[in-house]
Structure formats: C-alpha cells, structure tokens
Write an enzyme that holds these catalytic residues in place. Structure first.
Site, short mmCIF file in Angstrom:
data_model
loop_
_atom_site.label_atom_id
_atom_site.label_comp_id
_atom_site.label_asym_id
_atom_site.label_seq_id
_atom_site.Cartn_x
_atom_site.Cartn_y
_atom_site.Cartn_z
N GLY A 57 0.65 -1.23 -0.18
CA GLY A 57 -0.35 0.21 0.33
C GLY A 57 0.86 1.18 -0.22
O GLY A 57 1.50 1.58 0.38
N ARG A 58 -0.19 2.59 -0.59
CA ARG A 58 0.81 3.69 -0.45
C ARG A 58 0.37 4.56 0.69
O ARG A 58 -1.39 4.44 -0.11
CB ARG A 58 1.01 4.20 -2.14
CG ARG A 58 2.40 2.85 -1.66
CD ARG A 58 2.82 3.71 -3.04
NE ARG A 58 4.04 3.66 -4.64
CZ ARG A 58 4.86 3.04 -4.34
NH1 ARG A 58 5.65 3.58 -3.89
NH2 ARG A 58 5.61 1.98 -5.27
N GLY A 59 0.18 5.65 0.42
CA GLY A 59 -0.60 6.77 1.51
C GLY A 59 0.21 7.79 0.91
O GLY A 59 0.98 8.53 -0.01
N VAL A 77 3.96 1.34 2.36
CA VAL A 77 4.27 -0.13 3.66
C VAL A 77 3.87 -1.31 1.65
O VAL A 77 3.99 -1.65 1.40
CB VAL A 77 2.44 0.28 3.87
CG1 VAL A 77 2.48 -1.29 4.82
CG2 VAL A 77 1.90 1.52 4.74
N LYS A 99 5.33 0.18 7.84
CA LYS A 99 5.31 1.64 6.95
C LYS A 99 6.52 2.66 7.34
O LYS A 99 6.49 3.04 8.11
CB LYS A 99 4.12 1.88 8.13
CG LYS A 99 3.63 3.43 8.04
CD LYS A 99 1.86 3.92 8.05
CE LYS A 99 1.94 5.28 8.27
NZ LYS A 99 0.16 5.79 8.55
N ASP A 128 -8.90 11.44 10.38
CA ASP A 128 -8.89 10.98 9.40
C ASP A 128 -9.65 9.43 8.47
O ASP A 128 -8.46 8.84 8.38
CB ASP A 128 -6.82 10.58 9.07
CG ASP A 128 -6.76 10.92 7.45
OD1 ASP A 128 -8.14 11.23 6.46
OD2 ASP A 128 -6.12 10.55 6.67
N ASN A 135 -7.94 3.76 5.59
CA ASN A 135 -7.64 3.72 7.25
C ASN A 135 -8.35 2.82 7.70
O ASN A 135 -8.02 3.07 9.40
CB ASN A 135 -7.66 5.20 7.38
CG ASN A 135 -6.56 6.53 6.99
OD1 ASN A 135 -6.22 5.88 6.16
ND2 ASN A 135 -6.95 7.50 6.69
N ASP A 187 -3.66 3.89 10.65
CA ASP A 187 -2.87 5.52 10.30
C ASP A 187 -3.86 6.80 11.08
O ASP A 187 -4.64 7.44 11.06
CB ASP A 187 -3.39 5.39 8.75
CG ASP A 187 -2.85 6.92 8.76
OD1 ASP A 187 -2.35 7.71 9.02
OD2 ASP A 187 -3.47 7.69 7.52
N1 LIG Z 1 -1.24 -3.37 8.79
C1 LIG Z 1 -0.92 -3.42 7.45
N2 LIG Z 1 -2.14 -4.24 6.94
C2 LIG Z 1 -2.14 -4.83 5.61
N3 LIG Z 1 -2.07 -3.45 4.69
C3 LIG Z 1 -1.93 -1.84 5.24
C4 LIG Z 1 -1.75 -1.97 6.69
N4 LIG Z 1 -1.50 -0.65 7.13
C5 LIG Z 1 -1.27 -0.03 5.92
N5 LIG Z 1 -1.38 -1.09 4.96
C6 LIG Z 1 -1.88 -0.29 3.52
O1 LIG Z 1 -1.40 0.72 2.72
C7 LIG Z 1 -1.77 1.69 2.87
C8 LIG Z 1 -1.67 2.81 3.50
O2 LIG Z 1 -0.94 3.08 5.00
P1 LIG Z 1 -1.59 4.49 5.55
O3 LIG Z 1 -2.47 5.04 5.47
O4 LIG Z 1 -1.30 4.28 6.73
O5 LIG Z 1 -0.65 5.90 4.67
P2 LIG Z 1 -0.41 6.96 4.71
O6 LIG Z 1 0.30 7.35 3.66
O7 LIG Z 1 -0.39 7.46 6.02
O8 LIG Z 1 -1.97 7.59 4.41
P3 LIG Z 1 -2.75 8.29 4.13
O9 LIG Z 1 -2.73 8.72 3.22
O10 LIG Z 1 -4.43 8.11 4.65
O11 LIG Z 1 -2.22 9.25 5.18
C9 LIG Z 1 -3.04 1.61 3.73
O12 LIG Z 1 -4.41 2.58 2.77
C10 LIG Z 1 -3.07 -0.19 3.45
O13 LIG Z 1 -3.42 -0.10 1.69
#
Ligand SMILES: Nc1ncnc2c1ncn2[C@@H]1O[C@H](COP(=O)(O)OP(=O)(O)OP(=O)(O)O)[C@@H](O)[C@H]1O
Length: 504
Positions: free
Chosen positions: A207-209, A214, A227, A327, A332, A345
């Site tokens: 995953g990417r945010g 991640v 992460k 958020d 999330n 998150d």
């Molecule tokens: N514990 C986990 N297990 C599986 N996938 C995960 C986990 N944590 C995060 N992910 C995947 O990674 C993605 C991004 O993680 P996260 O939302 O924590 O990043 P972020 O950069 O903080 O996001 P945002 O853009 O909401 O600020 C999630 O939407 C999910 O698909």
C-alpha cells in the site's frame, strides 16, 4: 400594616420586572428562504424550527446568532437564506461579515445583534482567498494560544516537578520495581521496543498513502506490515508513534503496533504493525461483496474500534485518554482474515487530554495540513465550513462519527443481501456517484453543507425488515447538527441490536 406589605410586594415585582425584561428578550433575525433553496427541505425545516417566524422576522428559540447565506449575482450579494442559527455557535461580530464559500460565488455570515443578518459586510478583497476563513480562525487561535502559553509552561513545569517528586518517593519505597509509565500524570506513554531493520525481512509493497509506503514483511516469525516514512516526515512519524504508545491502546479493533525504528542508510522512519490480510477496507470492498451477517461483523468491529479510541479509561494506574482519529476513511481501516476491521493511520489524530497542551498546539498547527491532505469525502459539514473549535473534544469526536456513518453506508452498499438478486452496485466512495471521483472542496461544501445532501440510501431498503433501522442509524450518524449525532458507543449498541433482531 397589610397595605404596607402589599406596597412592598408591588415594588419588588416592579423591580424584578424591570431587571428581568432584558434577560428574557430573545434575538430577532431577518427570516427569508428564497425559491432557489426551497427544494432543500431538510435544511429549511431546521432553519424554520430555529424560532417563531412572523412575516420577515424570526424570534430565535435557542441561539443568539443570526445567519445569512448570500449568493453573488452580477457582482452584488443577494440573500438566499436569512434566519436564526440552528445551533449555538460563537458569533462575536455585531455585523454580518462575509465569509467566502463556494468559488467565491457564495458567502455566509453570522452576527449577534437584532436583525443584523439583513446587511452583509462584503468587500472584494474577501474574494481573493477561499481559505481566508480558515486563516482568520487560525490567527485568532494563534493569539489565544500565545496568550495562554505562559500559563501552560507553568503547568507543564509544575506537572513535571510533581511527577519527579512522586518518582523519587516511589524509588525510595521500592527501588526494584521497573516502571513502564509515570503514574502521577495522565500523559503516560508505554515503553516501545526499538526495532532494528535488519531483524525484518521485507517483501512486496502492499500500500501507499500520501506520506508512506507500506511493505509486507516477516519479523520474529510473524507476518507484519512495515510503514516507511521519508526522513523529512519525522513529525508525522512521531505523532503516529505517540498514539500507538498510549497505555491501554491495544484493542482487537485497533491495528496492533509492534515497534518502530529508523533505517541507518536513508534515515527513513518505520513503524511495524500486525499485518491485515485483506488490506484496506477500500480494497476489500472494491473486490468483493458481503452477506448481511458479514457486513454486520465489519460494522460492529469498526464501531467498537472507534468507541474504544474515543473512550477515557483508567485501569490499574494506567490512563488511556480519549483520542479523535480525524482521518477516518476506507483507506485507513484495515480488514483482517477473520472479517473484522481494525483502525489504522493515526497521523492526524489528536489526544484529548487536559495536561497535554503541547500536543494540542502541534495538532492545531497540523490541522490545515490534514484538512488539505485528508480524504475530503469523509469531512463533516462543520469541518468543511471551518466551524470546528479545535479545543472542543466533542467536536472532533462528532467529526469521527460523521465519517463512521459514511463508512457504514459504504459497507452496506456492498452487502448483496440488501439488493435484489444479490446484485450490489460496484464499490464507490461516499459522494463519488454524485460529484465524480475527483471531487473538489468547493463542490463538497455546496453539496454536503449548503444543500445538506448525503449519500443516496436505496429506496427499496424501506421494504426490507431492517431497512428503516439502517436509514435511521445512518441519518443519526451524519446529521448536519453535530450535537445531534450518536456517540460511537451508541452506534456500536445499535449495531449489536441489529445483529440480534435481523439475523438472516
Ligand atoms: N497493517 C497493515 N496491513 C496491511 N496493509 C496495510 C497495513 N497498514 C497499511 N496498509 C496499506 O497501506 C496503505 C497506506 O497506509 P497508511 O494509510 O497508513 O499510509 P498514509 O501515508 O499514512 O496514508 P494517508 O494518505 O491516509 O495519510 C493502506 O491504505 C493499506 O492499504
């Protein structure tokens, strides 16, 4: 003697009459709802109910504020809605000063003198920056924060001194005990294990945010999610770690935090979490539909997680303060193999505790960042409009409850048992159908706040045994009046009763 007593009573009544009259006087505001807004039945009903209307004047029932919604037509403001405000908000201005809204074609104003909403103070300079209302609010806040800074410093020093004294006293009593927290204050943190990146075997990206990437990985024989945040995002890393480190935060509906660390080569930060097999709720719902009972399991665990996050707990000298997520979105929320949700998150979250003014300060500063980067779809109308008082914990939790309502809707819209022949529509984010996938802040304010619209609840649900209860629950989560919304705890209870009343 009797006459004397009567005279005295009469005199007292007169004095009371004179002094009580101004107190009884209620705010009078201009009242007008134009044809263009008459279709917005729910919103108008609330304004009409805000006081008794006689001709073009309304006497306010519960508030001291008049409001005006104006549209700019050929360069001049034209009133769309004039009324008493529906709920009590701070409106210190005596005159109705324009606050720009949608694309600067639409203005709102609030004021606190009789009939003050009939005239809007409007200057062209106010059209230059759509975020100026937010800036104003932040300027005022900055002044208040600076004003109380000295007082807070004093409190922090006093608290630390007190904690120090207590620690010394305890050390004298038992030098062998290893304290994980400082029990004298509610600003406790648990000790987390620093993880060395060489202990983790990294696999593919899952995953990417906005900030993070991640990875799936293996750590001490378990599958984990790692992460990574770039070196420059130390602040985001610290905020999220701080939440995970709160005492008593461990809960089945909150993703399990295993530790954190920093990579020595590129100095990036990382957080190690329990791996959620189905990934985010968004990707889960995009790929599959659910049965009624499965959907209830997702909703139940989700509301349990938020209820726990919002709770204020004290157990065995450990204190978990309430936390507002701020958020919440289907990206999330994670889905685990057992079909339960876990909140994740916490990069925009706020710890709502009395002795943590430094937390509050940096959370206020990052508020704009979160508003700009967070998922717009899930922002409550009062947050979109900038009416949220960041010092009021209730407001922040009510914002989470609005987002929870949208998440419940998202889950039920993918429940095949709620659709004829099991044909649930494809997964869409809230308001995606109505406003498109690239919705803007302006279009959302117009739709959600001004028009008071919500995601469409299928009409045929009314014919289902549980349909009326679903509609009522969703509407009680996303009410435009934030104070009328349910708490996360009562949402959890309502879902439990749905589970027992309508098990298929
Ligand atoms: N514990 C986990 N297990 C599986 N996938 C995960 C986990 N944590 C995060 N992910 C995947 O990674 C993605 C991004 O993680 P996260 O939302 O924590 O990043 P972020 O950069 O903080 O996001 P945002 O853009 O909401 O600020 C999630 O939407 C999910 O698909």
């Amino acid at each position: 003697m009797l006459v004397e007593r009567w005279r005295l009573i009469l005199a007292l009544e007169c004095i009371m009459c004179i002094y009580s009259k101004p107190l009884e006087q209620k705010r009078r505001c201009f009242f007008q709802i134009t044809e263009s807004t008459e279709h917005n039945y729910r919103q108008n009903k609330k304004y009409t109910a805000a006081g008794s209307v006689s001709g073009s004047v309304q006497v306010c029932e519960t508030t001291d504020c008049c409001v005006g919604y104006y549209r700019i037509i050929n360069g001049t403001p034209k009133a769309d809605v004039l009324a008493c405000d529906r709920i009590e908000k701070s409106c210190p201005d005596e005159t109705c000063k324009a606050q720009p809204r949608i694309n600067n074609q639409f203005f709102t104003c609030m004021c606190s003198t009789d009939l003050c909403n009939g005239n809007i103070t409007w200057g062209k300079e106010q059209t230059s920056n759509p975020y100026s209302y937010f800036s104003d609010v932040f300027m005022k806040m900055a002044v208040i924060v600076v004003g109380i800074l000295l007082f807070m410093c004093f409190c922090i020093v006093a608290a630390q001194w007190r904690s120090c004294l207590k620690k010394k006293k305890k050390n004298l009593q038992s030098s062998s005990h290893d304290y994980l927290v400082q029990p004298s204050c509610s600003c406790q943190r648990t000790k987390t294990s620093e993880i060395d990146i060489s202990q983790i075997e990294l696999q593919q990206i899952v995953g990417r945010g906005h900030f993070a990437t991640v990875f799936q990985g293996t750590y001490q024989g378990s599958v984990v999610a790692v992460k990574f945040l770039p070196a420059a995002y130390e602040h985001n890393f610290n905020t999220e770690k701080e939440i995970y480190e709160l005492p008593l935060l461990k809960h089945t509906s909150i993703v399990n935090f295993l530790g954190a660390g920093r990579k020595p080569d590129d100095k990036s930060w990382f957080i190690v979490l329990q791996f959620a097999e189905y990934g985010s709720l968004h990707s889960f719902l995009s790929k599959q539909t659910t049965s009624w009972m499965f959907s209830l399991k997702l909703c139940q665990s989700l509301s349990q997680g938020l209820s726990y996050l919002h709770s204020d707990l004290l157990s065995h000298d450990l204190h978990k303060p309430p936390v507002a997520h701020r958020d919440l979105s289907s990206s999330n929320v994670l889905v685990r193999a057992g079909g339960t949700c876990a909140l994740s998150d916490f990069g925009c979250s706020t710890i709502l505790r009395s002795c943590s003014e430094p937390y509050r300060r940096h959370n206020q500063n990052k508020n704009m960042k979160c508003i700009q980067l967070g998922m717009l779809h899930y922002m409550a109308p009062e947050i979109l409009e900038g009416f949220v008082n960041l010092n009021e914990s209730m407001f922040l939790m009510q914002g989470d409850v609005y987002a929870l309502g949208l998440l419940l809707w998202e889950i039920w819209m993918r429940c095949s048992d709620l659709f004829e022949g099991g044909a649930a529509p494809q997964h869409l984010l809230p308001y995606e159908l109505e406003l498109g996938s690239n919705l803007t802040l302006e279009s959302l304010i117009l739709y959600v706040s001004y028009m008071d619209k919500r995601p469409c609840i299928p009409e045929h649900w009314e014919l289902l045994p549980q349909g009326a209860a679903l509609r009522e629950l969703l509407e009680d989560c996303w009410d435009s009046d934030s104070e009328a919304r349910l708490t996360a705890h009562s949402i959890m209870e309502r879902i439990t009763s749905l589970q027992s009343s309508y098990s298929l």
